[in-house]
Design an enzyme around this catalytic site. Structure first.
Site, PDB file in Angstrom:
ATOM      1  N   ASN A 120       0.865  -1.177   0.000  1.00  0.00           N
ATOM      2  CA  ASN A 120       0.000   0.000   0.000  1.00  0.00           C
ATOM      3  C   ASN A 120       0.901   1.225   0.000  1.00  0.00           C
ATOM      4  O   ASN A 120       1.540   1.518   1.007  1.00  0.00           O
ATOM      5  CB  ASN A 120      -0.883  -0.053   1.261  1.00  0.00           C
ATOM      6  CG  ASN A 120      -1.689   1.211   1.469  1.00  0.00           C
ATOM      7  OD1 ASN A 120      -1.785   2.055   0.580  1.00  0.00           O
ATOM      8  ND2 ASN A 120      -2.279   1.341   2.657  1.00  0.00           N
ATOM      9  N   LYS A 171       0.048   4.245  -0.156  1.00  0.00           N
ATOM     10  CA  LYS A 171      -0.584   5.393   0.519  1.00  0.00           C
ATOM     11  C   LYS A 171      -0.384   6.672  -0.311  1.00  0.00           C
ATOM     12  O   LYS A 171      -0.385   6.612  -1.529  1.00  0.00           O
ATOM     13  CB  LYS A 171      -0.025   5.546   1.942  1.00  0.00           C
ATOM     14  CG  LYS A 171      -0.131   4.251   2.732  1.00  0.00           C
ATOM     15  CD  LYS A 171       0.137   4.431   4.203  1.00  0.00           C
ATOM     16  CE  LYS A 171       0.109   3.079   4.896  1.00  0.00           C
ATOM     17  NZ  LYS A 171       0.240   3.185   6.348  1.00  0.00           N
ATOM     18  N   HIS A 195      -9.354   0.816   5.229  1.00  0.00           N
ATOM     19  CA  HIS A 195      -8.059   0.945   5.902  1.00  0.00           C
ATOM     20  C   HIS A 195      -8.232   1.810   7.150  1.00  0.00           C
ATOM     21  O   HIS A 195      -9.015   2.774   7.147  1.00  0.00           O
ATOM     22  CB  HIS A 195      -7.043   1.578   4.944  1.00  0.00           C
ATOM     23  CG  HIS A 195      -5.649   1.520   5.463  1.00  0.00           C
ATOM     24  ND1 HIS A 195      -5.175   2.418   6.389  1.00  0.00           N
ATOM     25  CD2 HIS A 195      -4.640   0.648   5.221  1.00  0.00           C
ATOM     26  CE1 HIS A 195      -3.924   2.112   6.685  1.00  0.00           C
ATOM     27  NE2 HIS A 195      -3.572   1.038   5.987  1.00  0.00           N
ATOM     28  N   GLU A 209      -6.563   4.107   8.382  1.00  0.00           N
ATOM     29  CA  GLU A 209      -6.353   5.549   8.188  1.00  0.00           C
ATOM     30  C   GLU A 209      -7.604   6.201   7.630  1.00  0.00           C
ATOM     31  O   GLU A 209      -7.912   7.348   7.956  1.00  0.00           O
ATOM     32  CB  GLU A 209      -5.131   5.785   7.283  1.00  0.00           C
ATOM     33  CG  GLU A 209      -3.848   5.478   8.046  1.00  0.00           C
ATOM     34  CD  GLU A 209      -2.684   5.053   7.179  1.00  0.00           C
ATOM     35  OE1 GLU A 209      -2.731   5.206   5.947  1.00  0.00           O
ATOM     36  OE2 GLU A 209      -1.698   4.538   7.756  1.00  0.00           O
ATOM     37  N   GLU A 216      -5.236  -5.667  10.529  1.00  0.00           N
ATOM     38  CA  GLU A 216      -4.198  -4.667  10.760  1.00  0.00           C
ATOM     39  C   GLU A 216      -4.459  -3.982  12.101  1.00  0.00           C
ATOM     40  O   GLU A 216      -5.230  -3.007  12.165  1.00  0.00           O
ATOM     41  CB  GLU A 216      -4.237  -3.614   9.647  1.00  0.00           C
ATOM     42  CG  GLU A 216      -4.023  -4.206   8.269  1.00  0.00           C
ATOM     43  CD  GLU A 216      -3.472  -3.168   7.308  1.00  0.00           C
ATOM     44  OE1 GLU A 216      -2.365  -3.397   6.807  1.00  0.00           O
ATOM     45  OE2 GLU A 216      -4.102  -2.128   7.097  1.00  0.00           O
ATOM     46  N   GLY A 247       2.548   1.528  10.913  1.00  0.00           N
ATOM     47  CA  GLY A 247       3.473   2.654  10.793  1.00  0.00           C
ATOM     48  C   GLY A 247       4.184   3.016  12.095  1.00  0.00           C
ATOM     49  O   GLY A 247       4.787   4.070  12.202  1.00  0.00           O
ATOM     50  N   SER A 267       3.613  -2.853  10.330  1.00  0.00           N
ATOM     51  CA  SER A 267       5.069  -2.855  10.455  1.00  0.00           C
ATOM     52  C   SER A 267       5.718  -4.180  10.033  1.00  0.00           C
ATOM     53  O   SER A 267       6.655  -4.654  10.683  1.00  0.00           O
ATOM     54  CB  SER A 267       5.479  -2.463  11.881  1.00  0.00           C
ATOM     55  OG  SER A 267       4.985  -1.176  12.193  1.00  0.00           O
TER      56      SER A 267
HETATM   57  C1  PEP Z   1      -0.691  -0.373   6.234  1.00  0.00           C
HETATM   58  O1  PEP Z   1      -0.864   0.834   6.208  1.00  0.00           O
HETATM   59  O2  PEP Z   1      -1.507  -1.131   5.678  1.00  0.00           O
HETATM   60  C2  PEP Z   1       0.469  -0.857   6.955  1.00  0.00           C
HETATM   61  C3  PEP Z   1       0.463  -2.088   7.363  1.00  0.00           C
HETATM   62  O3  PEP Z   1       1.478   0.048   7.174  1.00  0.00           O
HETATM   63  P1  PEP Z   1       2.956  -0.277   7.779  1.00  0.00           P
HETATM   64  O4  PEP Z   1       3.450  -1.519   7.077  1.00  0.00           O
HETATM   65  O5  PEP Z   1       3.754   0.939   7.428  1.00  0.00           O
HETATM   66  O6  PEP Z   1       2.769  -0.484   9.233  1.00  0.00           O
END
Ligand code: PEP
Length: 249
Positions: free
Chosen positions: A7, A9, A93, A95, A165, A171, A211
């Site tokens: 992703n 973003k 997601h 976010e 997630e 992040g 992460s």
């Molecule tokens: C994501 O935004 O789907 C995600 C898992 O981000 P990160 O890998 O940066 O934690």
């Protein structure tokens, strides 16, 4: 087959996305027995999809609107995504839930729109840190799954991907332990079995996101209910992302 998805973003201009797509295409060309998807920003979708056409990397959108067309300034429909070359789309997601008012109800409408247009939705769910600390992880996941998929019927065909997630791991550099991931994935699969039957629950892929990095991907992927990864930060650099794709090598 495991699925590793990136992703991007709100990163990469058109030319940066084009450069990354070319590099990924050559780095990942020899990958076997793994499915790969990248989700660039809307303005780069068409160009990236042209480059990756016929390769082993699928392209997805990061969001969509549930209507086909209309006076919805700033929105993009499922048809527009397929027209740009997408086969997948990320929906719900954290976010978007956190900053843009996405709810289980809008997620539900978006999944319906995606499926109607033959896009494979990545249905994102996950608890916040306070929800985990107060012991509510499973009840949060239960509600997100029930409401997000309310009114659907699925047969054995897994035309949906679930991404677990945990918000506290996105992040932040804090990865869920593989035991925490497995426990959540097992819960989600059990719930999907209750709702839609065994065939769907065993065919559906449940990805972990939060992460994921080259040094933790293998341990996570070894867990029986972890079928792949949805990756943010570590998907931006093609060399790092290709290490995730080749997690088994
Ligand atoms: C994501 O935004 O789907 C995600 C898992 O981000 P990160 O890998 O940066 O934690």
């Amino acid at each position: 087959m495991p699925l590793i998805a990136g992703n991007w973003k709100m990163h990469k201009t058109g030319s940066q996305a084009v450069e990354a797509a070319h590099e990924l295409k050559s780095r990942i060309a020899s990958a076997q027995n793994v499915e790969v998807m990248v989700a660039p920003t809307f303005t780069a979708l068409f160009q990236v999809a042209q480059i990756l056409k016929g390769s082993n990397i699928a392209v997805g959108g990061q969001n969509l609107h549930w209507e086909h067309q209309g006076a919805y300034t700033g929105e993009i429909s499922a048809e527009m995504l397929t027209d740009a070359g997408c086969s997948h789309v990320i929906i719900g997601h954290s976010e978007r839930r956190q900053y843009f008012g996405e709810t289980d109800e809008t997620v539900n409408k978006k999944i319906k729109a995606a499926l109607n247009s033959h896009l494979i939705p990545f249905f994102c769910i996950g608890e916040s840190e306070s929800e985990r600390e107060s012991g509510n992880t499973f009840s949060v996941l239960d509600k997100q799954v029930r409401d997000g998929l309310n009114g659907f019927t699925f047969d054995g065909q897994a035309n949906l991907v679930v991404a677990y997630e945990p918000v506290w791991a996105i992040g932040t550099g804090k990865t869920a332990s593989r035991e925490q991931a497995q426990e959540a994935h097992q819960f989600i699969r059990g719930l999907l079995e209750n709702l839609f039957g065994k065939a769907f629950a065993s065919a559906v892929r449940i990805l972990y996101g939060g992460s994921v990095k080259p040094d933790n991907v293998k341990a996570l992927m070894e867990m029986p209910d972890v079928d792949g990864a949805l990756v943010g930060g570590a998907s931006l650099d093609p060399e790092t992302f290709s290490k995730l794709v080749f997690f088994d090598n």
